[in-house]
Write a protein that holds these residues in place. Structure first.
Motif, PDB file in Angstrom:
ATOM      1  N   GLY A 193      60.031 131.073  -1.906  1.00  0.00           N
ATOM      2  CA  GLY A 193      59.547 132.293  -1.286  1.00  0.00           C
ATOM      3  C   GLY A 193      58.287 132.004  -0.508  1.00  0.00           C
ATOM      4  N   HIS A 194      57.718 133.040   0.085  1.00  0.00           N
ATOM      5  CA  HIS A 194      56.566 132.874   0.969  1.00  0.00           C
ATOM      6  C   HIS A 194      55.714 134.132   0.909  1.00  0.00           C
ATOM      7  N   VAL A 195      54.418 133.949   0.737  1.00  0.00           N
ATOM      8  CA  VAL A 195      53.455 135.046   0.751  1.00  0.00           C
ATOM      9  C   VAL A 195      52.439 134.747   1.848  1.00  0.00           C
ATOM     10  N   VAL A 196      52.188 135.733   2.709  1.00  0.00           N
ATOM     11  CA  VAL A 196      51.243 135.557   3.814  1.00  0.00           C
ATOM     12  C   VAL A 196      50.210 136.672   3.758  1.00  0.00           C
ATOM     13  N   GLN A 197      48.937 136.298   3.832  1.00  0.00           N
ATOM     14  CA  GLN A 197      47.859 137.274   3.920  1.00  0.00           C
ATOM     15  C   GLN A 197      47.323 137.305   5.353  1.00  0.00           C
ATOM     16  N   THR A 240      44.787 132.971  -1.584  1.00  0.00           N
ATOM     17  CA  THR A 240      45.881 132.318  -0.866  1.00  0.00           C
ATOM     18  C   THR A 240      46.019 130.869  -1.316  1.00  0.00           C
ATOM     19  N   ARG A 241      44.912 130.160  -1.377  1.00  0.00           N
ATOM     20  CA  ARG A 241      44.941 128.750  -1.786  1.00  0.00           C
ATOM     21  C   ARG A 241      45.332 128.618  -3.259  1.00  0.00           C
ATOM     22  N   ALA A 242      44.796 129.514  -4.084  1.00  0.00           N
ATOM     23  CA  ALA A 242      45.101 129.450  -5.513  1.00  0.00           C
ATOM     24  C   ALA A 242      46.589 129.688  -5.765  1.00  0.00           C
ATOM     25  N   LEU A 243      47.170 130.670  -5.082  1.00  0.00           N
ATOM     26  CA  LEU A 243      48.598 130.928  -5.223  1.00  0.00           C
ATOM     27  C   LEU A 243      49.420 129.732  -4.750  1.00  0.00           C
ATOM     28  N   ALA A 244      48.977 129.120  -3.661  1.00  0.00           N
ATOM     29  CA  ALA A 244      49.711 127.967  -3.121  1.00  0.00           C
ATOM     30  C   ALA A 244      49.811 126.851  -4.148  1.00  0.00           C
ATOM     31  N   ILE A 245      48.719 126.592  -4.841  1.00  0.00           N
ATOM     32  CA  ILE A 245      48.716 125.510  -5.824  1.00  0.00           C
ATOM     33  C   ILE A 245      49.465 125.918  -7.089  1.00  0.00           C
ATOM     34  N   GLU A 246      49.268 127.152  -7.542  1.00  0.00           N
ATOM     35  CA  GLU A 246      49.907 127.591  -8.786  1.00  0.00           C
ATOM     36  C   GLU A 246      51.428 127.557  -8.683  1.00  0.00           C
ATOM     37  N   TYR A 247      51.959 127.917  -7.509  1.00  0.00           N
ATOM     38  CA  TYR A 247      53.416 128.064  -7.399  1.00  0.00           C
ATOM     39  C   TYR A 247      54.085 127.004  -6.517  1.00  0.00           C
ATOM     40  N   ARG A 272      57.217 125.623  -7.837  1.00  0.00           N
ATOM     41  CA  ARG A 272      58.354 126.549  -7.899  1.00  0.00           C
ATOM     42  C   ARG A 272      58.875 126.885  -6.510  1.00  0.00           C
ATOM     43  N   GLY A 273      58.324 126.227  -5.508  1.00  0.00           N
ATOM     44  CA  GLY A 273      58.818 126.423  -4.147  1.00  0.00           C
ATOM     45  C   GLY A 273      58.312 127.663  -3.450  1.00  0.00           C
ATOM     46  N   ILE A 274      57.299 128.325  -4.018  1.00  0.00           N
ATOM     47  CA  ILE A 274      56.736 129.516  -3.379  1.00  0.00           C
ATOM     48  C   ILE A 274      55.490 129.094  -2.600  1.00  0.00           C
ATOM     49  N   ARG A 275      55.513 129.327  -1.296  1.00  0.00           N
ATOM     50  CA  ARG A 275      54.384 128.976  -0.458  1.00  0.00           C
ATOM     51  C   ARG A 275      53.465 130.180  -0.251  1.00  0.00           C
ATOM     52  N   SER A 276      52.198 129.893   0.019  1.00  0.00           N
ATOM     53  CA  SER A 276      51.208 130.938   0.256  1.00  0.00           C
ATOM     54  C   SER A 276      50.301 130.496   1.393  1.00  0.00           C
ATOM     55  N   ASN A 277      50.197 131.318   2.422  1.00  0.00           N
ATOM     56  CA  ASN A 277      49.384 131.012   3.595  1.00  0.00           C
ATOM     57  C   ASN A 277      48.668 132.264   4.075  1.00  0.00           C
ATOM     58  N   ALA A 278      47.723 132.067   4.984  1.00  0.00           N
ATOM     59  CA  ALA A 278      47.006 133.199   5.570  1.00  0.00           C
ATOM     60  C   ALA A 278      46.828 132.968   7.063  1.00  0.00           C
ATOM     61  N   ASN A 290      58.534 129.425   9.278  1.00  0.00           N
ATOM     62  CA  ASN A 290      59.461 128.336   9.584  1.00  0.00           C
ATOM     63  C   ASN A 290      58.855 126.949   9.363  1.00  0.00           C
ATOM     64  N   ALA A 291      57.793 126.878   8.570  1.00  0.00           N
ATOM     65  CA  ALA A 291      57.091 125.610   8.328  1.00  0.00           C
ATOM     66  C   ALA A 291      57.103 125.289   6.832  1.00  0.00           C
ATOM     67  N   PRO A 292      58.202 124.755   6.312  1.00  0.00           N
ATOM     68  CA  PRO A 292      58.351 124.604   4.865  1.00  0.00           C
ATOM     69  C   PRO A 292      57.397 123.616   4.213  1.00  0.00           C
ATOM     70  N   PHE A 293      56.710 122.789   5.014  1.00  0.00           N
ATOM     71  CA  PHE A 293      55.780 121.822   4.448  1.00  0.00           C
ATOM     72  C   PHE A 293      54.333 122.316   4.514  1.00  0.00           C
ATOM     73  N   VAL A 294      54.148 123.569   4.914  1.00  0.00           N
ATOM     74  CA  VAL A 294      52.808 124.138   5.052  1.00  0.00           C
ATOM     75  C   VAL A 294      52.581 125.171   3.956  1.00  0.00           C
ATOM     76  N   THR A 295      51.565 124.930   3.136  1.00  0.00           N
ATOM     77  CA  THR A 295      51.166 125.916   2.125  1.00  0.00           C
ATOM     78  C   THR A 295      49.674 125.754   1.842  1.00  0.00           C
ATOM     79  N   GLY A 296      49.033 126.864   1.479  1.00  0.00           N
ATOM     80  CA  GLY A 296      47.593 126.846   1.250  1.00  0.00           C
ATOM     81  C   GLY A 296      46.788 126.805   2.536  1.00  0.00           C
ATOM     82  N   GLU A 297      47.421 127.103   3.649  1.00  0.00           N
ATOM     83  CA  GLU A 297      46.773 127.010   4.959  1.00  0.00           C
ATOM     84  C   GLU A 297      46.144 128.330   5.369  1.00  0.00           C
ATOM     85  N   ILE A 298      44.922 128.268   5.929  1.00  0.00           N
ATOM     86  CA  ILE A 298      44.290 129.411   6.577  1.00  0.00           C
ATOM     87  C   ILE A 298      44.344 129.124   8.071  1.00  0.00           C
ATOM     88  N   LEU A 299      45.273 129.741   8.764  1.00  0.00           N
ATOM     89  CA  LEU A 299      45.507 129.479  10.177  1.00  0.00           C
ATOM     90  C   LEU A 299      44.667 130.449  11.001  1.00  0.00           C
TER      91      LEU A 299
END
Length: 238
Positions: A127-131, A160-167, A170-176, A219-228
């Protein structure tokens, strides 16, 4: 013969501006969409479910996720787009200002994200969570008084970063996506020139700039914990 499962995105603050643009973008990607805001109207699109409510109220979050699961049977992406910005000198903020900004920006994020992540985990992970945050959380500006924005949006970026590392396992990404000033109905046209001048690129952001950034992250499955930072260069300097 296997049938491809339709993915589902939840978008908060979805009635206008960036939120409305995100609803359109996710539909173009083929997603079902659950769109929520205080006054959002019903949609003619059978693959868009709208839910009216104040995202600061935890029951709104519960209704949104339940409506998405009832209609589509799953939740794959959550975009926490709803937000309030109140620009005042720090000592002029009132209790009402404080409660309103924290209610939407933090409380609104917390409950719906919990519920969405629970669904993602029940589906087997992924899954994916975006802030949607603000570049002011990283770089304060003497031109904009923004303590409540920095307090809340900075908190979202840390979460955002904490969620990225915690999950991550489990394949759940988190970005902002951290914004500059975007041309939306929030800003009257008479102020556009002054607001454009806050950005090194010399213009305000367009809704499409932000939508494109979120779609990139989707569409960037290798990107998580990123503040863009999509801010016309504000975070780089002035």
């Amino acid at each position: 013969m296997s049938t491809q499962v339709q993915k589902v995105a939840v978008v908060t603050g979805a009635s206008q501006g960036v939120g409305a643009g995100l609803v359109t973008a996710y539909r173009k990607l083929g997603y079902g969409v659950v769109a929520t805001s205080r006054h959002i109207p019903a949609s003619d699109d059978r693959d868009v479910v709208t839910v009216q409510g104040d995202i600061a109220d935890r029951t709104t979050a519960e209704r949104v996720i339940a409506a998405g699961f009832e209609r589509f049977g799953r939740i794959d992406t959550l975009v926490n787009n709803a937000g309030i910005f109140v620009a005042k000198p720090f000592t002029d903020y009132t209790e009402d200002d404080y409660e309103a900004v924290l209610g939407v920006n933090l409380d609104g994020f917390f409950r719906i994200t919990q519920l969405a992540v629970e669904r993602m985990l029940e589906q087997g992970g992924g899954g994916h969570v975006v802030q949607i945050t603000s570049t002011l959380a990283d770089r304060a500006s003497s031109s904009v008084t923004s303590v409540l924005a920095s307090l809340t949006k900075g908190g979202l970026q840390s979460a955002t970063r904490a969620l990225a590392i915690e999950y991550a396992g489990r394949g759940i990404r988190s970005n902002a996506v951290a914004l500059g000033v975007v041309k939306t109905p929030m800003h009257s046209e008479e102020h556009h020139a002054a607001l454009a001048g806050l950005h090194p690129l010399g213009r305000m952001g367009e809704v499409s700039d932000i939508v494109d950034a979120v779609v990139y992250l989707e569409n960037a499955p290798f990107v998580t914990g990123e503040i863009l930072h999509v801010d016309g260069g504000q975070n780089a300097g002035s």
